[in-house]
Design an enzyme around this catalytic site. Structure first.
Site, mmCIF file in Angstrom:
data_model
loop_
_atom_site.group_PDB
_atom_site.id
_atom_site.type_symbol
_atom_site.label_atom_id
_atom_site.label_comp_id
_atom_site.label_asym_id
_atom_site.label_seq_id
_atom_site.Cartn_x
_atom_site.Cartn_y
_atom_site.Cartn_z
ATOM 1 C CD GLU A 162 -54.041 -64.465 -21.267
ATOM 2 O OE1 GLU A 162 -52.804 -64.573 -21.321
ATOM 3 O OE2 GLU A 162 -54.663 -63.548 -21.857
ATOM 4 C CG ASP A 163 -55.603 -59.135 -21.909
ATOM 5 O OD1 ASP A 163 -55.225 -58.323 -21.036
ATOM 6 O OD2 ASP A 163 -55.397 -58.962 -23.131
ATOM 7 C CB ILE A 210 -59.802 -58.907 -24.632
ATOM 8 C CG1 ILE A 210 -59.485 -58.596 -23.159
ATOM 9 C CG2 ILE A 210 -60.269 -60.342 -24.783
ATOM 10 C CD1 ILE A 210 -60.713 -58.725 -22.254
ATOM 11 C CG HIS A 265 -54.447 -65.672 -25.854
ATOM 12 N ND1 HIS A 265 -53.529 -66.396 -26.590
ATOM 13 C CD2 HIS A 265 -53.773 -65.278 -24.754
ATOM 14 C CE1 HIS A 265 -52.381 -66.456 -25.968
ATOM 15 N NE2 HIS A 265 -52.494 -65.755 -24.849
ATOM 16 C CG ASP A 303 -48.713 -63.140 -20.291
ATOM 17 O OD1 ASP A 303 -49.201 -62.726 -21.356
ATOM 18 O OD2 ASP A 303 -48.928 -64.282 -19.849
ATOM 19 C CG ASN A 304 -51.985 -59.815 -21.091
ATOM 20 O OD1 ASN A 304 -52.113 -59.574 -22.282
ATOM 21 N ND2 ASN A 304 -52.477 -60.902 -20.526
ATOM 22 C CG ASN A 324 -47.523 -62.586 -24.598
ATOM 23 O OD1 ASN A 324 -48.662 -62.153 -24.517
ATOM 24 N ND2 ASN A 324 -47.208 -63.810 -24.196
#
Length: 498
Positions: free
Chosen positions: A201-202, A264, A262, A412-413, A367
């Site tokens: 995810e990250d 980081i 989630h 998103d990231n 986000n």
């Protein structure tokens, strides 16, 4: 609603005995029976025409028989014309008024909605009513993203409504890209990173090429391919020719069974080069920020501290002393309301041992967050607003807005290339596919690069795009040398040559 103004606002959970917000033909008929006559008498008089769209609850046999028995005149409505309904204008006014509110619970939101609805004047509804029916039409409709009927109006949102998507052509559906499809853009020599199967995810990337990757996020509304498996943090050395991620052990005393990492970020202490990892965690779907110290020789994350605060209630990302809340509400139904009505209630929060405060607000869903290489600017992604936001960071960590760049992807990231200062974004082409997982219609992936962000003409390029046939639900992207790492919410991880 009619030419002469709005009627009463009816909430479905106030009608149903079980207090749910589920709309069906029976509930719809109950609302019509209680509301049509008194509101028609107030707004029009004895002779009126009922105008509604072709939602299945409206066209159901039982509803049609009910209408016929009442001897109401029904205006025939085209099958594919949601935006023609004049009440769309009234609901735009309602949504605009609600955006200035900050309700803390469902009752507060209901009260704010009633107040906003009643504040709409007849001078505002008259321009939207067709002249041929200006004095006689009572308007009902299916609202964007919800089974939301105005008879003259009710306000309802359910999980199924959002999953089923918005009515074609509405503002909400366009904003969250419910109907967007993408053309593939490939990169040479892409390969999966073996060992990462249930999300990446990250990523937090150190200057020496060591990367920390969060995996195993459990989040309401999103699929998980390993729902019983606790989350984990991978360590990956991007200098190795054969990439081999390893799961980092976490020191005793930390509850691994509820670990759901989630966002980081990594921080290097300038005094002794110690590496600290800040991890947004969702144990039991709540939110904490966990601080770990990386013991490199033992390949262990030593848990140092858990941060909890009411202002950090729905964190998705953290960047050392800053964190984003991607929802204002914690209750699932209230989150759906927040999303459907486009309430811009989320924010960026500064946190330290002595102070926690809001430093930026007004996002649909704040986000990803990142800092420029010179540490003068903060970048914030608004995922459903589809905007990349630039802020100047001051010495006290307060933020001043500089510019906003609109994108097609649901970003998103974020990560910043320390060499070129390019920004790399993991994005989602289509929110409907992300939240309503269908193996036959997979959520795609999209990687975007922004160059020269502080110039008058930043360059936005889609570097990679896939319909989900290769990699699903991209959430992050980071560059090391001439290679691109692509991480996902719940799928695999990809390593590509640029």
């Amino acid at each position: 609603m009619a030419f002469n103004g709005t009627g009463s606002l009816v909430f479905i959970d106030d009608i149903r005995a079980d207090k749910s917000s589920r709309m069906n033909s029976e509930v719809y008929r109950d609302i019509l029976s209680a509301q049509i006559q008194p509101n028609a008498a107030k707004l029009i008089g004895r002779r009126f025409i009922v105008q509604m769209d072709n939602d299945p609850k409206h066209t159901a046999k039982a509803t049609q028989e009910f209408m016929s028995a009442k001897k109401w005149n029904i205006l025939q409505w085209p099958s594919q014309s949601p935006d023609l309904n004049p009440i769309e204008h009234a609901f735009h006014l309602l949504k605009s008024r609600l955006k200035t509110e900050r309700p803390t619970n469902k009752q507060d939101l209901k009260a704010a909605a009633v107040k906003a609805w009643q504040s709409i004047k007849k001078e505002e509804t008259q321009p939207a009513a067709p002249s041929s029916s200006a004095s006689s039409a009572l308007m009902l409709r299916q609202t964007p993203c919800t089974n939301h009927v105005t008879a003259p109006s009710d306000l309802s949102i359910t999980a199924e409504d959002v999953e089923d998507g918005a009515v074609a052509g509405t503002r909400s559906s366009r904003r969250v890209q419910f109907f967007r499809e993408i053309d593939p853009i490939e990169l040479p020599n892409c390969q999966f990173i073996k060992g990462i199967e249930y999300g990446s995810e990250d990523i937090a990337l150190l200057p020496n090429g060591l990367a920390f990757i969060s995996s195993g996020l459990k989040f309401p509304g999103l699929v998980s391919f390993a729902p019983e498996k606790p989350g984990e943090i991978f360590l990956l050395d991007l200098n190795d020719e054969e990439l081999r991620p390893s799961t980092l052990r976490i020191s005793k005393g930390f509850d691994l069974s509820t670990f759901s990492p989630h966002g980081i970020s990594a921080y290097i202490d300038e005094e002794d080069d110690s590496v600290y990892l800040f991890v947004v965690n969702h144990p039991h779907y709540k939110t904490t920020i966990e601080i770990f110290k990386f013991a490199e020789e033992e390949n262990v994350l030593v848990h140092m501290k858990t941060i909890k605060h009411s202002a950090l209630h729905n964190c998705s990302r953290t960047r050392e002393l800053l964190a984003t809340n991607d929802y204002y509400f914690s209750d699932f139904i209230m989150r759906l309301i927040e999303m459907v009505f486009g309430l811009r209630l989320t924010n960026v929060v500064y946190y330290s041992p002595g102070e926690v405060r809001e430093v930026a607000a007004g996002f649909y869903h704040a986000n990803g967050i990142a800092m420029s290489a010179d540490q003068k600017y903060i970048y914030v992604a608004d995922i459903t607003g589809r905007t990349f936001n630039v802020f100047e960071k001051h010495a006290n960590w307060s933020l001043s807005p500089v510019k906003v760049v609109e994108l097609e992807t649901l970003l998103d990231n974020l990560s910043v290339d320390p060499v070129t200062e390019d920004i790399w974004i993991g994005g989602h082409p289509n929110l409907k596919k992300l939240f309503r997982y269908d193996p036959k219609d997979l959520p795609g992936s999209e990687i975007v690069r922004i160059q020269n962000i502080l110039s008058d003409n930043p360059i936005v390029t889609t570097v990679y795009a896939n319909d989900g046939s290769v990699i699903q639900a991209s959430a992050c992207a980071a560059v090391y040398g001439n290679k691109l790492f692509i991480g996902t919410i719940f799928h695999k991880a990809l390593w590509c040559q640029l």
